[in-house]
Design a protein around this motif. Structure first.
Motif, PDB file in Angstrom:
ATOM      1  N   THR A 106      74.228 -11.399  76.899  1.00 15.72           N
ATOM      2  CA  THR A 106      72.540 -12.529  76.509  1.00 15.72           C
ATOM      3  C   THR A 106      72.133 -12.920  77.288  1.00 15.72           C
ATOM      4  OG1 THR A 106      74.754 -14.019  75.314  1.00 15.72           O
ATOM      5  CG2 THR A 106      73.907 -12.371  74.162  1.00 15.72           C
ATOM      6  N   GLY A 107      72.629 -12.872  78.342  1.00 17.83           N
ATOM      7  CA  GLY A 107      72.299 -14.333  79.723  1.00 17.83           C
ATOM      8  C   GLY A 107      72.980 -15.193  80.251  1.00 17.83           C
ATOM      9  N   VAL A 108      73.843 -15.756  79.335  1.00 19.54           N
ATOM     10  CA  VAL A 108      74.294 -16.947  79.548  1.00 19.54           C
ATOM     11  C   VAL A 108      74.100 -17.670  81.142  1.00 19.54           C
ATOM     12  CG1 VAL A 108      76.383 -18.357  79.019  1.00 19.54           C
ATOM     13  CG2 VAL A 108      75.242 -17.209  77.051  1.00 19.54           C
ATOM     14  N   GLU A 109      74.338 -18.777  81.351  1.00 17.77           N
ATOM     15  CA  GLU A 109      74.542 -18.995  83.079  1.00 17.77           C
ATOM     16  C   GLU A 109      75.990 -19.750  83.539  1.00 17.77           C
ATOM     17  OE1 GLU A 109      71.671 -21.372  83.581  1.00 17.77           O
ATOM     18  OE2 GLU A 109      69.623 -19.923  83.811  1.00 17.77           O
ATOM     19  N   GLN A 110      76.511 -20.135  82.191  1.00 19.00           N
ATOM     20  CA  GLN A 110      78.090 -20.882  82.428  1.00 19.00           C
ATOM     21  C   GLN A 110      78.402 -20.820  82.027  1.00 19.00           C
ATOM     22  OE1 GLN A 110      77.277 -25.052  82.461  1.00 19.00           O
ATOM     23  NE2 GLN A 110      78.601 -25.406  84.199  1.00 19.00           N
ATOM     24  N   ILE A 111      80.039 -21.357  81.786  1.00 20.82           N
ATOM     25  CA  ILE A 111      81.258 -20.693  81.406  1.00 20.82           C
ATOM     26  C   ILE A 111      82.065 -22.057  81.561  1.00 20.82           C
ATOM     27  CG2 ILE A 111      83.122 -20.364  80.474  1.00 20.82           C
ATOM     28  CD1 ILE A 111      81.927 -17.319  79.809  1.00 20.82           C
ATOM     29  N   VAL A 112      82.304 -23.134  80.682  1.00 20.68           N
ATOM     30  CA  VAL A 112      83.014 -23.986  81.550  1.00 20.68           C
ATOM     31  C   VAL A 112      84.404 -23.604  79.976  1.00 20.68           C
ATOM     32  CG1 VAL A 112      83.762 -26.234  80.904  1.00 20.68           C
ATOM     33  CG2 VAL A 112      81.589 -25.748  81.600  1.00 20.68           C
ATOM     34  N   PHE A 113      85.323 -23.924  80.759  1.00 24.06           N
ATOM     35  CA  PHE A 113      86.782 -22.990  80.411  1.00 24.06           C
ATOM     36  C   PHE A 113      87.967 -24.076  79.856  1.00 24.06           C
ATOM     37  CE2 PHE A 113      90.839 -21.179  80.687  1.00 24.06           C
ATOM     38  CZ  PHE A 113      91.034 -20.270  79.331  1.00 24.06           C
ATOM     39  N   SER A 114      88.207 -23.954  78.823  1.00 28.07           N
ATOM     40  CA  SER A 114      89.295 -25.316  78.923  1.00 28.07           C
ATOM     41  C   SER A 114      90.393 -24.159  79.061  1.00 28.07           C
ATOM     42  CB  SER A 114      89.135 -26.337  77.897  1.00 28.07           C
ATOM     43  OG  SER A 114      90.265 -27.564  77.856  1.00 28.07           O
ATOM     44  N   GLY A 115      92.118 -24.992  79.424  1.00 29.42           N
ATOM     45  CA  GLY A 115      93.368 -24.045  79.411  1.00 29.42           C
ATOM     46  C   GLY A 115      93.982 -24.994  79.085  1.00 29.42           C
ATOM     47  N   VAL A 116      95.176 -24.842  80.568  1.00 33.82           N
ATOM     48  CA  VAL A 116      96.508 -25.808  80.719  1.00 33.82           C
ATOM     49  C   VAL A 116      96.587 -25.949  81.335  1.00 33.82           C
ATOM     50  CG1 VAL A 116      98.086 -23.598  80.268  1.00 33.82           C
ATOM     51  CG2 VAL A 116      98.544 -25.963  79.240  1.00 33.82           C
ATOM     52  N   ALA A 117      96.938 -26.975  82.002  1.00 33.86           N
ATOM     53  CA  ALA A 117      97.844 -28.105  83.263  1.00 33.86           C
ATOM     54  C   ALA A 117      98.828 -27.039  84.054  1.00 33.86           C
ATOM     55  CB  ALA A 117      97.943 -29.143  83.261  1.00 33.86           C
ATOM     56  N   THR A 145      83.423 -23.343  85.476  1.00 28.51           N
ATOM     57  CA  THR A 145      84.306 -24.619  85.984  1.00 28.51           C
ATOM     58  C   THR A 145      85.757 -24.141  84.841  1.00 28.51           C
ATOM     59  OG1 THR A 145      82.782 -25.576  85.861  1.00 28.51           O
ATOM     60  CG2 THR A 145      84.552 -26.649  85.441  1.00 28.51           C
ATOM     61  N   VAL A 146      86.393 -24.844  85.862  1.00 25.20           N
ATOM     62  CA  VAL A 146      87.724 -24.413  84.311  1.00 25.20           C
ATOM     63  C   VAL A 146      88.607 -25.823  84.719  1.00 25.20           C
ATOM     64  CG1 VAL A 146      90.582 -23.675  84.501  1.00 25.20           C
ATOM     65  CG2 VAL A 146      88.297 -22.651  85.326  1.00 25.20           C
ATOM     66  N   LEU A 147      89.225 -26.056  83.372  1.00 29.56           N
ATOM     67  CA  LEU A 147      89.762 -27.573  83.176  1.00 29.56           C
ATOM     68  C   LEU A 147      90.583 -27.130  82.295  1.00 29.56           C
ATOM     69  CD1 LEU A 147      86.393 -29.257  80.756  1.00 29.56           C
ATOM     70  CD2 LEU A 147      87.047 -28.724  83.434  1.00 29.56           C
ATOM     71  N   ARG A 148      92.212 -27.719  83.292  1.00 25.79           N
ATOM     72  CA  ARG A 148      93.065 -27.561  83.442  1.00 25.79           C
ATOM     73  C   ARG A 148      94.286 -28.561  82.299  1.00 25.79           C
ATOM     74  NH1 ARG A 148      95.604 -24.167  88.648  1.00 25.79           N
ATOM     75  NH2 ARG A 148      94.050 -22.133  87.440  1.00 25.79           N
ATOM     76  N   PRO A 149      93.441 -29.466  80.822  1.00 25.83           N
ATOM     77  CA  PRO A 149      94.404 -30.334  80.650  1.00 25.83           C
ATOM     78  C   PRO A 149      96.010 -30.732  80.272  1.00 25.83           C
ATOM     79  CG  PRO A 149      93.445 -29.001  79.205  1.00 25.83           C
ATOM     80  CD  PRO A 149      93.571 -28.349  79.930  1.00 25.83           C
ATOM     81  N   VAL A 150      96.016 -31.928  80.525  1.00 25.92           N
ATOM     82  CA  VAL A 150      97.565 -32.558  80.807  1.00 25.92           C
ATOM     83  C   VAL A 150      98.011 -32.249  79.204  1.00 25.92           C
ATOM     84  CG1 VAL A 150      98.265 -32.630  82.624  1.00 25.92           C
ATOM     85  CG2 VAL A 150      98.040 -34.027  80.965  1.00 25.92           C
ATOM     86  N   ARG A 151      98.564 -33.037  78.521  1.00 25.32           N
ATOM     87  CA  ARG A 151      98.785 -33.268  77.093  1.00 25.32           C
ATOM     88  C   ARG A 151      98.026 -33.895  76.475  1.00 25.32           C
ATOM     89  NH1 ARG A 151     101.533 -37.283  74.925  1.00 25.32           N
ATOM     90  NH2 ARG A 151     102.800 -37.885  72.939  1.00 25.32           N
ATOM     91  N   PHE A 152      97.443 -33.875  75.453  1.00 25.84           N
ATOM     92  CA  PHE A 152      96.703 -35.215  74.950  1.00 25.84           C
ATOM     93  C   PHE A 152      98.137 -36.075  74.439  1.00 25.84           C
ATOM     94  CE2 PHE A 152      94.361 -30.759  72.919  1.00 25.84           C
ATOM     95  CZ  PHE A 152      93.991 -30.615  74.468  1.00 25.84           C
ATOM     96  N   MET A 153      96.808 -37.377  74.834  1.00 22.74           N
ATOM     97  CA  MET A 153      97.018 -38.612  73.587  1.00 22.74           C
ATOM     98  C   MET A 153      97.352 -38.312  71.705  1.00 22.74           C
ATOM     99  SD  MET A 153      95.566 -41.325  76.497  1.00 22.74           S
ATOM    100  CE  MET A 153      95.615 -41.256  77.760  1.00 22.74           C
ATOM    101  N   GLU A 154      96.099 -37.357  71.711  1.00 23.86           N
ATOM    102  CA  GLU A 154      96.486 -37.497  70.467  1.00 23.86           C
ATOM    103  C   GLU A 154      97.418 -36.911  69.724  1.00 23.86           C
ATOM    104  OE1 GLU A 154      92.443 -38.430  71.443  1.00 23.86           O
ATOM    105  OE2 GLU A 154      93.832 -37.132  72.199  1.00 23.86           O
ATOM    106  N   ASN A 155      98.322 -36.175  70.454  1.00 25.04           N
ATOM    107  CA  ASN A 155      99.611 -35.440  69.864  1.00 25.04           C
ATOM    108  C   ASN A 155     100.443 -36.428  69.195  1.00 25.04           C
ATOM    109  OD1 ASN A 155      98.506 -32.611  71.097  1.00 25.04           O
ATOM    110  ND2 ASN A 155     100.509 -32.896  71.866  1.00 25.04           N
ATOM    111  N   TYR A 156     100.343 -37.833  69.805  1.00 27.31           N
ATOM    112  CA  TYR A 156     101.035 -38.444  68.634  1.00 27.31           C
ATOM    113  C   TYR A 156     101.080 -37.954  67.546  1.00 27.31           C
ATOM    114  CZ  TYR A 156     102.488 -40.386  73.482  1.00 27.31           C
ATOM    115  OH  TYR A 156     103.441 -40.882  74.428  1.00 27.31           O
ATOM    116  N   LEU A 157      99.558 -37.431  67.127  1.00 28.50           N
ATOM    117  CA  LEU A 157      99.362 -37.951  65.750  1.00 28.50           C
ATOM    118  C   LEU A 157      99.953 -36.317  64.842  1.00 28.50           C
ATOM    119  CD1 LEU A 157      95.663 -38.917  66.154  1.00 28.50           C
ATOM    120  CD2 LEU A 157      97.837 -40.256  66.065  1.00 28.50           C
ATOM    121  N   LEU A 158     100.854 -35.809  65.594  1.00 30.04           N
ATOM    122  CA  LEU A 158     100.749 -34.726  65.144  1.00 30.04           C
ATOM    123  C   LEU A 158     102.261 -34.557  63.736  1.00 30.04           C
ATOM    124  CD1 LEU A 158     101.222 -32.069  68.424  1.00 30.04           C
ATOM    125  CD2 LEU A 158      99.968 -32.489  65.976  1.00 30.04           C
TER     126      LEU A 158
END
Length: 306
Positions: A106-117, A145-158
């Motif tokens: 569909t002609g998208v130019e960019q993908i920013v993907f969030s994976g895992v560290a 672009t690939v983003l690889r986040p570590v553990r979320f601070m929000e995981n304290y809310l699980l």
């Protein structure tokens, strides 16, 4: 100058997608949010904030093509089916690759993907499906672009998880060594990095970033939370046997953390790119403390009988 075409946000009613959508909207970027239920409270909140809603499902490729039509970029977080016993990596990979194919068609130019560290080989917890998506991105011909986040601070809310979250008695139980710094990141900062990439697709093309905003031992983190919340919080490191009993992938990750030293994001370099990068104290001061105490209070409330 901001393009008139919107950015499609997947996972828009979840943590990372929601944070990215709100950050983009705040900075003046048009947003289209992929949702399964446009009448859900989270979807309604996005619409009220100014996002277009696109109804679709990762298991319906035609809906992905419809959602990407007329957008300039995609923030990609495909849903993953997982439990302590395993991760649905093949399903996750298929969903991510279907979105990449839809974007190309569909002609998208960019993908920013969030994976895992990263902290080791691809057979560690949750990495294989994400690496398949990264490989498909690299071969796609799109800016990415690939983003690889570590553990979320929000995981304290699980709540109800065999590891992570803070229990009503104040225990934070996890796989991580008690005395070794543990990297973590606020979900809002993932949205901030995604927005930086969307705003400068050429500059951020092919960039891969391991994302963290804090490195603090689990014991010190518990003490920091305890001081902020005004109630006792303590950390308990689960044993190898306990991790294995929960599930084989958790046991493998318990060993991998100790073999590799865990995540190793370059926090000073990340802060140079995003000076507002939050520490744990920052996250607690900006609402984290209240959210933790609310969750503990709800989890510890007595069940009414009769």
């Amino acid at each position: 100058m901001t393009s008139a075409l919107p950015v499609l946000i997947t996972g828009a009613t979840g943590k990372q997608g929601g944070a990215t959508a709100h950050r983009l909207l705040t900075e003046g970027h048009p947003v289209r949010a992929l949702v399964r239920d446009p009448d859900s409270p989270a979807a309604r909140a996005l619409a009220a904030a100014g996002a277009q809603l696109a109804v679709g499902d990762f298991d319906d490729p035609a809906s992905l093509r419809a959602a990407t039509t007329g957008t300039r970029a995609v923030f990609l977080v495909p849903p993953a089916d997982y439990s302590a016993k395993g991760w649905g990596e093949d399903t996750e990979a298929r969903r991510g690759i279907d979105m990449i194919d839809a974007a190309r068609a569909t002609g998208v130019e960019q993908i920013v993907f969030s994976g895992v560290a990263t902290m080791g080989p691809a057979d560690s917890w949750g990495q294989d499906g994400k690496r398949q998506i990264e490989a498909a991105l690299a071969a796609s011909g799109l800016r990415y672009t690939v983003l690889r986040p570590v553990r979320f601070m929000e995981n304290y809310l699980l709540q109800g998880s065999p590891v992570d979250g803070i229990r009503p008695d104040g225990e934070h139980r996890h796989l991580f060594p008690a005395g070794r710094p543990l990297q973590m990141i606020a979900v809002a900062d993932i949205g901030a990095f995604a927005t930086l990439a969307v705003a400068a697709p050429d500059t951020w093309h092919t960039r891969t970033l391991e994302l963290a905003g804090e490195a603090i031992t689990p014991v010190d983190a518990a003490a920091t939370i305890s001081a902020a919340a005004g109630r006792p919080v303590h950390y308990r490191e689960v044993t190898e046997a306990e991790a294995d009993a929960i599930g084989p992938q958790l046991g493998n990750t318990w060993r991998l953390i100790r073999e590799t030293g865990g995540w190793q994001a370059d926090i000073p370099a990340l802060r140079a790119l995003h000076p507002g990068l939050m520490s744990l104290r920052d996250w607690l001061a900006r609402g984290g403390t209240a959210r933790i105490t609310d969750r503990i209070a709800v989890a510890g409330a007595p069940t009414r009988v009769g």
